[in-house]
Design a protein around this motif. Structure first.
Motif, PDB file in Angstrom:
ATOM      1  N   UNK A  29       0.812  -1.213   0.000  1.00 48.51           N
ATOM      2  CA  UNK A  29       0.000   0.000   0.000  1.00 48.51           C
ATOM      3  C   UNK A  29       0.853   1.273   0.000  1.00 48.51           C
ATOM      4  N   UNK A  30       2.162   1.138  -0.128  1.00 46.39           N
ATOM      5  CA  UNK A  30       3.021   2.320  -0.114  1.00 46.39           C
ATOM      6  C   UNK A  30       2.728   3.277  -1.262  1.00 46.39           C
ATOM      7  N   UNK A  31       2.040   2.803  -2.303  1.00 47.96           N
ATOM      8  CA  UNK A  31       1.642   3.695  -3.404  1.00 47.96           C
ATOM      9  C   UNK A  31       0.656   4.768  -2.927  1.00 47.96           C
ATOM     10  N   UNK A  32       0.073   4.561  -1.748  1.00 47.52           N
ATOM     11  CA  UNK A  32      -0.822   5.563  -1.174  1.00 47.52           C
ATOM     12  C   UNK A  32      -0.053   6.737  -0.578  1.00 47.52           C
ATOM     13  N   UNK A  33       1.263   6.562  -0.393  1.00 43.22           N
ATOM     14  CA  UNK A  33       2.106   7.586   0.221  1.00 43.22           C
ATOM     15  C   UNK A  33       3.123   8.153  -0.773  1.00 43.22           C
ATOM     16  N   UNK A  34       3.675   7.286  -1.615  1.00 46.16           N
ATOM     17  CA  UNK A  34       4.789   7.669  -2.485  1.00 46.16           C
ATOM     18  C   UNK A  34       4.428   7.534  -3.961  1.00 46.16           C
ATOM     19  N   UNK A  35       5.109   8.322  -4.805  1.00 45.63           N
ATOM     20  CA  UNK A  35       5.000   8.142  -6.255  1.00 45.63           C
ATOM     21  C   UNK A  35       5.723   6.850  -6.612  1.00 45.63           C
ATOM     22  N   UNK A  36       5.403   6.237  -7.763  1.00 44.15           N
ATOM     23  CA  UNK A  36       6.030   4.955  -8.124  1.00 44.15           C
ATOM     24  C   UNK A  36       7.557   4.985  -8.178  1.00 44.15           C
ATOM     25  N   UNK A  37       8.126   6.113  -8.609  1.00 43.72           N
ATOM     26  CA  UNK A  37       9.582   6.206  -8.723  1.00 43.72           C
ATOM     27  C   UNK A  37      10.193   7.032  -7.595  1.00 43.72           C
ATOM     28  N   UNK A  38       9.618   6.932  -6.417  1.00 44.42           N
ATOM     29  CA  UNK A  38      10.093   7.674  -5.255  1.00 44.42           C
ATOM     30  C   UNK A  38      11.609   7.499  -5.072  1.00 44.42           C
ATOM     31  N   UNK A  39      12.250   8.562  -4.635  1.00 44.67           N
ATOM     32  CA  UNK A  39      13.657   8.507  -4.228  1.00 44.67           C
ATOM     33  C   UNK A  39      13.641   8.616  -2.706  1.00 44.67           C
ATOM     34  N   UNK A  40      14.139   7.581  -2.041  1.00 42.49           N
ATOM     35  CA  UNK A  40      14.091   7.482  -0.576  1.00 42.49           C
ATOM     36  C   UNK A  40      15.531   7.364  -0.089  1.00 42.49           C
ATOM     37  N   UNK A  41      16.045   8.437   0.461  1.00 45.85           N
ATOM     38  CA  UNK A  41      17.461   8.536   0.832  1.00 45.85           C
ATOM     39  C   UNK A  41      17.637   8.243   2.317  1.00 45.85           C
ATOM     40  N   UNK A  42      18.166   7.055   2.604  1.00 45.67           N
ATOM     41  CA  UNK A  42      18.483   6.680   3.982  1.00 45.67           C
ATOM     42  C   UNK A  42      19.998   6.505   4.144  1.00 45.67           C
ATOM     43  N   UNK A  43      20.739   7.259   3.339  1.00 48.52           N
ATOM     44  CA  UNK A  43      22.200   7.206   3.394  1.00 48.52           C
ATOM     45  C   UNK A  43      22.739   7.558   4.767  1.00 48.52           C
ATOM     46  N   UNK A  44      22.106   8.501   5.444  1.00 49.28           N
ATOM     47  CA  UNK A  44      22.567   8.901   6.773  1.00 49.28           C
ATOM     48  C   UNK A  44      22.408   7.774   7.796  1.00 49.28           C
ATOM     49  N   UNK A  45      21.537   6.807   7.467  1.00 50.55           N
ATOM     50  CA  UNK A  45      21.337   5.648   8.341  1.00 50.55           C
ATOM     51  C   UNK A  45      22.118   4.428   7.847  1.00 50.55           C
ATOM     52  N   UNK A  46      22.911   4.622   6.788  1.00 51.91           N
ATOM     53  CA  UNK A  46      23.716   3.526   6.247  1.00 51.91           C
ATOM     54  C   UNK A  46      23.033   2.716   5.170  1.00 51.91           C
ATOM     55  N   UNK A  47      21.868   3.169   4.700  1.00 48.95           N
ATOM     56  CA  UNK A  47      21.107   2.386   3.730  1.00 48.95           C
ATOM     57  C   UNK A  47      21.180   2.867   2.301  1.00 48.95           C
ATOM     58  N   UNK A  48      21.869   3.954   2.027  1.00 44.28           N
ATOM     59  CA  UNK A  48      21.991   4.460   0.667  1.00 44.28           C
ATOM     60  C   UNK A  48      20.721   5.116   0.171  1.00 44.28           C
ATOM     61  N   UNK A  49      20.615   5.188  -1.150  1.00 41.72           N
ATOM     62  CA  UNK A  49      19.453   5.788  -1.795  1.00 41.72           C
ATOM     63  C   UNK A  49      18.653   4.675  -2.463  1.00 41.72           C
ATOM     64  N   UNK A  50      17.373   4.606  -2.135  1.00 42.13           N
ATOM     65  CA  UNK A  50      16.475   3.586  -2.664  1.00 42.13           C
ATOM     66  C   UNK A  50      15.555   4.269  -3.677  1.00 42.13           C
ATOM     67  N   UNK A  51      15.405   3.678  -4.857  1.00 43.79           N
ATOM     68  CA  UNK A  51      14.569   4.281  -5.900  1.00 43.79           C
ATOM     69  C   UNK A  51      13.454   3.309  -6.287  1.00 43.79           C
TER      70      UNK A  51
END
Length: 133
Positions: A29-51
Motif C-alpha cells: 500500500x506504499x503507493x498511497x504515500x509515495x510516487x512509483x519512482x520515489x527517491x528514498x534517501x536513507x544514506x545517513x542511516x547507512x542504507x543508501x538511496x532507494x529508488x
C-alpha cells in the motif's frame, strides 16, 4: 495557487500514514504515500538511496527484525512550493524491539497528481547530536 487548508491536512495525513503502513507491514500500500519512482534517501542511516516502490518494499523486508516496531511522526511543517508541489519537514521517533529509541528528521518533496498528494523524494536524517543545524 497557495496550499489550501485541505491540502495541508491531506499532506499531514499522508506523512502520518507512512508509519501505519510500515508498522503493519503493508508495503503493497506504499503507493498511497509515495510516487512509483520515489527517491528514498536513507544514506545517513547507512542504507543508501532507494529508488522505486519495489526497491523500498524489498529494503524494508531485508531489514526484517532490525525494523523499528513503531514509527511515530510529529512536528510536521508544510511549505508551499507552487504548481502542485510542496515541501514538508517532520520529526520521526522509532521504537526498537529492545525498547531503545531513535530520532530522525524527514525532509519530503511532495507532488499533487490524479491520486492526490504523494511524496516524490524523502531524505531521512538521523538525529544523534543535540542542537545541530
Amino acid at each position: 495557487m497557495p496550499l489550501t487548508p485541505d491540502d495541508r491536512t491531506a499532506i499531514t495525513d499522508l506523512i502520518n500514514l507512512h508509519g501505519h503502513l510500515t508498522d503493519s507491514g503493508d508495503f503493497d500500500a506504499l503507493h498511497e504515500v509515495f510516487v512509483p519512482d520515489v527517491v528514498y534517501d536513507v544514506g545517513d542511516l547507512g542504507g543508501g538511496v532507494i529508488v522505486g516502490l519495489a526497491a523500498l518494499r524489498d529494503a524494508a523486508l531485508a531489514l526484517g527484525e532490525a525494523n523499528p516496531v513503531a514509527h511515530h511522526v510529529t512536528n510536521i511543517v508544510v511549505t508551499d512550493v507552487a504548481g502542485g508541489r510542496a515541501r514538508a519537514v517532520s520529526k520521526g521517533i522509532g521504537v526498537n524491539v529492545d525498547g531503545t529509541t531513535g530520532s530522525v528528521t524527514y525532509e519530503d518533496a511532495l507532488v499533487c497528481g490524479d491520486q492526490g498528494w504523494r511524496i516524490s523524494h524523502r531524505v531521512v536524517r538521523a538525529r544523534r547530536i543535540p542542537l545541530t543545524r
